[in-house]
Design a protein around this motif. Structure first.
Motif, PDB file in Angstrom:
ATOM      1  N   PRO A   1      -6.445  13.901  36.191  1.00  0.00           N
ATOM      2  CA  PRO A   1      -7.657  13.403  35.536  1.00  0.00           C
ATOM      3  C   PRO A   1      -8.407  14.435  34.702  1.00  0.00           C
ATOM      4  CG  PRO A   1      -7.955  13.541  37.914  1.00  0.00           C
ATOM      5  CD  PRO A   1      -6.511  13.801  37.641  1.00  0.00           C
ATOM      6  N   GLU A   2      -8.421  15.692  35.107  1.00  0.00           N
ATOM      7  CA  GLU A   2      -9.139  16.713  34.333  1.00  0.00           C
ATOM      8  C   GLU A   2      -8.477  16.974  32.981  1.00  0.00           C
ATOM      9  OE1 GLU A   2     -11.072  19.464  37.835  1.00  0.00           O
ATOM     10  OE2 GLU A   2      -9.011  19.884  37.236  1.00  0.00           O
ATOM     11  N   LEU A   3      -7.211  16.613  32.855  1.00  0.00           N
ATOM     12  CA  LEU A   3      -6.495  16.787  31.590  1.00  0.00           C
ATOM     13  C   LEU A   3      -6.477  15.510  30.758  1.00  0.00           C
ATOM     14  CD1 LEU A   3      -3.391  18.882  32.757  1.00  0.00           C
ATOM     15  CD2 LEU A   3      -5.558  19.702  31.782  1.00  0.00           C
ATOM     16  N   GLY A   4      -7.017  14.429  31.292  1.00  0.00           N
ATOM     17  CA  GLY A   4      -7.004  13.156  30.579  1.00  0.00           C
ATOM     18  C   GLY A   4      -5.662  12.449  30.668  1.00  0.00           C
ATOM     19  N   ILE A   5      -4.848  12.815  31.663  1.00  0.00           N
ATOM     20  CA  ILE A   5      -3.551  12.169  31.877  1.00  0.00           C
ATOM     21  C   ILE A   5      -3.708  11.292  33.119  1.00  0.00           C
ATOM     22  CG2 ILE A   5      -1.106  12.515  32.384  1.00  0.00           C
ATOM     23  CD1 ILE A   5      -1.385  15.257  30.947  1.00  0.00           C
ATOM     24  N   PHE A   6      -3.764   9.992  32.909  1.00  0.00           N
ATOM     25  CA  PHE A   6      -4.086   9.085  34.002  1.00  0.00           C
ATOM     26  C   PHE A   6      -2.868   8.393  34.605  1.00  0.00           C
ATOM     27  CE2 PHE A   6      -7.884   9.630  31.448  1.00  0.00           C
ATOM     28  CZ  PHE A   6      -8.702  10.165  32.423  1.00  0.00           C
ATOM     29  N   ARG A   7      -1.704   8.603  34.002  1.00  0.00           N
ATOM     30  CA  ARG A   7      -0.486   8.014  34.564  1.00  0.00           C
ATOM     31  C   ARG A   7       0.715   8.760  33.993  1.00  0.00           C
ATOM     32  NH1 ARG A   7       2.858   3.171  33.804  1.00  0.00           N
ATOM     33  NH2 ARG A   7       3.324   2.343  35.856  1.00  0.00           N
ATOM     34  N   ILE A   8       1.411   9.482  34.874  1.00  0.00           N
ATOM     35  CA  ILE A   8       2.618  10.192  34.464  1.00  0.00           C
ATOM     36  C   ILE A   8       3.595  10.156  35.634  1.00  0.00           C
ATOM     37  CG2 ILE A   8       1.661  12.451  35.108  1.00  0.00           C
ATOM     38  CD1 ILE A   8       3.268  13.631  32.697  1.00  0.00           C
ATOM     39  N   LYS A   9       4.857   9.877  35.318  1.00  0.00           N
ATOM     40  CA  LYS A   9       5.869   9.798  36.368  1.00  0.00           C
ATOM     41  C   LYS A   9       6.321  11.209  36.724  1.00  0.00           C
ATOM     42  CE  LYS A   9       9.699   7.661  35.381  1.00  0.00           C
ATOM     43  NZ  LYS A   9      10.823   6.719  35.224  1.00  0.00           N
ATOM     44  N   ALA A  10       6.314  11.505  38.023  1.00  0.00           N
ATOM     45  CA  ALA A  10       6.679  12.836  38.495  1.00  0.00           C
ATOM     46  C   ALA A  10       7.806  12.762  39.504  1.00  0.00           C
ATOM     47  CB  ALA A  10       5.466  13.510  39.139  1.00  0.00           C
ATOM     48  N   LYS A  11       8.689  13.737  39.428  1.00  0.00           N
ATOM     49  CA  LYS A  11       9.735  13.889  40.435  1.00  0.00           C
ATOM     50  C   LYS A  11       9.196  14.839  41.496  1.00  0.00           C
ATOM     51  CE  LYS A  11      14.428  15.518  41.176  1.00  0.00           C
ATOM     52  NZ  LYS A  11      15.596  16.173  40.565  1.00  0.00           N
ATOM     53  N   MET A  12       9.292  14.434  42.739  1.00  0.00           N
ATOM     54  CA  MET A  12       8.855  15.260  43.855  1.00  0.00           C
ATOM     55  C   MET A  12      10.023  16.196  44.156  1.00  0.00           C
ATOM     56  SD  MET A  12       6.036  13.758  43.904  1.00  0.00           S
ATOM     57  CE  MET A  12       5.230  14.474  45.306  1.00  0.00           C
ATOM     58  N   ASP A  13       9.886  17.454  43.784  1.00  0.00           N
ATOM     59  CA  ASP A  13      11.007  18.390  43.785  1.00  0.00           C
ATOM     60  C   ASP A  13      10.831  19.476  44.839  1.00  0.00           C
ATOM     61  OD1 ASP A  13      13.112  20.065  43.240  1.00  0.00           O
ATOM     62  OD2 ASP A  13      12.736  20.162  41.079  1.00  0.00           O
ATOM     63  N   THR A  14      11.397  19.262  46.022  1.00  0.00           N
ATOM     64  CA  THR A  14      11.275  20.238  47.110  1.00  0.00           C
ATOM     65  C   THR A  14      12.082  21.502  46.823  1.00  0.00           C
ATOM     66  OG1 THR A  14      13.081  19.227  48.360  1.00  0.00           O
ATOM     67  CG2 THR A  14      10.833  18.456  48.848  1.00  0.00           C
ATOM     68  N   GLY A  15      12.937  21.463  45.820  1.00  0.00           N
ATOM     69  CA  GLY A  15      13.695  22.647  45.439  1.00  0.00           C
ATOM     70  C   GLY A  15      12.935  23.567  44.501  1.00  0.00           C
ATOM     71  N   ALA A  16      11.841  23.079  43.926  1.00  0.00           N
ATOM     72  CA  ALA A  16      11.020  23.882  43.014  1.00  0.00           C
ATOM     73  C   ALA A  16       9.804  24.414  43.761  1.00  0.00           C
ATOM     74  CB  ALA A  16      10.565  23.028  41.836  1.00  0.00           C
ATOM     75  N   ARG A  17       9.509  25.683  43.591  1.00  0.00           N
ATOM     76  CA  ARG A  17       8.331  26.254  44.244  1.00  0.00           C
ATOM     77  C   ARG A  17       7.056  25.795  43.540  1.00  0.00           C
ATOM     78  NH1 ARG A  17       6.455  32.384  44.146  1.00  0.00           N
ATOM     79  NH2 ARG A  17       7.169  31.976  42.066  1.00  0.00           N
ATOM     80  N   THR A  18       7.046  25.898  42.214  1.00  0.00           N
ATOM     81  CA  THR A  18       5.849  25.602  41.435  1.00  0.00           C
ATOM     82  C   THR A  18       6.000  24.282  40.692  1.00  0.00           C
ATOM     83  OG1 THR A  18       5.616  27.978  41.104  1.00  0.00           O
ATOM     84  CG2 THR A  18       4.267  26.579  39.718  1.00  0.00           C
ATOM     85  N   SER A  19       4.922  23.564  40.542  1.00  0.00           N
ATOM     86  CA  SER A  19       4.922  22.335  39.761  1.00  0.00           C
ATOM     87  C   SER A  19       4.920  22.687  38.277  1.00  0.00           C
ATOM     88  CB  SER A  19       3.678  21.509  40.094  1.00  0.00           C
ATOM     89  OG  SER A  19       3.667  21.156  41.457  1.00  0.00           O
ATOM     90  N   CYS A  20       5.436  21.773  37.466  1.00  0.00           N
ATOM     91  CA  CYS A  20       5.415  21.994  36.023  1.00  0.00           C
ATOM     92  C   CYS A  20       5.177  20.668  35.310  1.00  0.00           C
ATOM     93  CB  CYS A  20       6.695  22.661  35.537  1.00  0.00           C
ATOM     94  SG  CYS A  20       8.162  21.634  35.613  1.00  0.00           S
ATOM     95  N   ILE A  21       4.681  20.795  34.101  1.00  0.00           N
ATOM     96  CA  ILE A  21       4.426  19.619  33.281  1.00  0.00           C
ATOM     97  C   ILE A  21       4.982  19.862  31.882  1.00  0.00           C
ATOM     98  CG2 ILE A  21       2.112  20.403  32.618  1.00  0.00           C
ATOM     99  CD1 ILE A  21       1.317  17.372  32.732  1.00  0.00           C
ATOM    100  N   HIS A  22       5.470  18.801  31.272  1.00  0.00           N
ATOM    101  CA  HIS A  22       5.975  18.860  29.904  1.00  0.00           C
ATOM    102  C   HIS A  22       4.826  19.196  28.963  1.00  0.00           C
ATOM    103  CE1 HIS A  22       7.781  17.773  26.129  1.00  0.00           C
ATOM    104  NE2 HIS A  22       6.877  16.841  25.934  1.00  0.00           N
ATOM    105  N   ALA A  23       4.993  20.245  28.174  1.00  0.00           N
ATOM    106  CA  ALA A  23       3.960  20.626  27.212  1.00  0.00           C
ATOM    107  C   ALA A  23       4.632  21.103  25.931  1.00  0.00           C
ATOM    108  CB  ALA A  23       3.083  21.731  27.786  1.00  0.00           C
ATOM    109  N   PHE A  24       4.031  20.766  24.810  1.00  0.00           N
ATOM    110  CA  PHE A  24       4.517  21.261  23.529  1.00  0.00           C
ATOM    111  C   PHE A  24       3.308  21.632  22.678  1.00  0.00           C
ATOM    112  CE2 PHE A  24       3.956  16.747  23.035  1.00  0.00           C
ATOM    113  CZ  PHE A  24       3.529  16.559  21.727  1.00  0.00           C
ATOM    114  N   GLU A  25       3.560  22.343  21.569  1.00  0.00           N
ATOM    115  CA  GLU A  25       2.489  22.879  20.734  1.00  0.00           C
ATOM    116  C   GLU A  25       1.471  23.634  21.597  1.00  0.00           C
ATOM    117  OE1 GLU A  25       0.890  19.879  18.080  1.00  0.00           O
ATOM    118  OE2 GLU A  25       2.906  19.338  17.405  1.00  0.00           O
ATOM    119  N   VAL A  26       1.969  24.520  22.430  1.00  0.00           N
ATOM    120  CA  VAL A  26       1.146  25.315  23.343  1.00  0.00           C
ATOM    121  C   VAL A  26       0.505  26.449  22.554  1.00  0.00           C
ATOM    122  CG1 VAL A  26       1.176  26.724  25.431  1.00  0.00           C
ATOM    123  CG2 VAL A  26       2.658  24.706  25.269  1.00  0.00           C
ATOM    124  N   GLU A  27      -0.840  26.486  22.543  1.00  0.00           N
ATOM    125  CA  GLU A  27      -1.569  27.486  21.771  1.00  0.00           C
ATOM    126  C   GLU A  27      -2.647  28.136  22.633  1.00  0.00           C
ATOM    127  OE1 GLU A  27      -3.298  25.430  18.471  1.00  0.00           O
ATOM    128  OE2 GLU A  27      -1.377  24.640  17.787  1.00  0.00           O
TER     129      GLU A  27
END
Length: 160
Positions: free
Chosen positions: A29-55
């Motif tokens: 909600p703080e990013l204005g993303i109110f619905r995004i499908k996520a894979k619950m990945d117990t093999g990954a330590r850190t969460s990540c999100i798709h981002a482009f045009e990162v400035e």
């Protein structure tokens, strides 16, 4: 399957563990993303999100980052522009063994009826099936994953 005993440290933690499926609809909600499908990945330590045009940019003497997100897979028309304070900039090794420097942000993650702060790295996931991965650090002490289930804690579970 074993039942958890009442005296178990897991059963007496401040946060009761909730069962999530291997994939869930979540909100940032703080990013204005109110619905995004996520894979619950117990093999990954850190969460990540798709981002482009990162400035990166400076705001009130601190480092921030502006980035864009396609929250829906296969929909490049729906774009959300986000801004967040940079928590870190670190090397992350992906599942293929490739190392990449990524910005790290902290924001609230929300599942149905639950919200807590979490760290996310920003990376381009255009070619991936899921726009977001929820890693172990975000789940720890709050969620257990049942890989036979989907959408157990989703924001709109009833509609799916």
């Amino acid at each position: 399957m074993e039942c958890m005993k009442e005296s178990s440290p897991v059963a007496t933690r401040e946060h009761r563990l909730h069962t999530a499926g291997w994939r869930e609809w979540v909100s940032l909600p703080e990013l204005g993303i109110f619905r995004i499908k996520a894979k619950m990945d117990t093999g990954a330590r850190t969460s990540c999100i798709h981002a482009f045009e990162v400035e990166p940019f400076e705001k009130d003497g601190t480092q921030w980052v502006r980035f864009r997100v396609h929250p829906e897979q296969n929909n490049v028309e729906h774009v959300v522009t986000c801004e967040a304070e940079v928590a870190d900039f670190r090397a992350v090794t992906d599942s293929g063994g490739h190392r990449e420097m990524r910005y790290v942000i902290k924001t609230q993650i929300e599942f149905k009826g639950m919200r807590w702060p979490a760290e996310f790295t920003l990376t381009n996931r255009d070619t991936m099936k899921f726009r977001m991965l929820v890693g172990r650090t975000t789940m720890n002490g709050r969620l257990v994953i049942d890989p036979s289930l989907s959408y157990q804690l989703s924001i709109e579970a009833e509609a799916l």
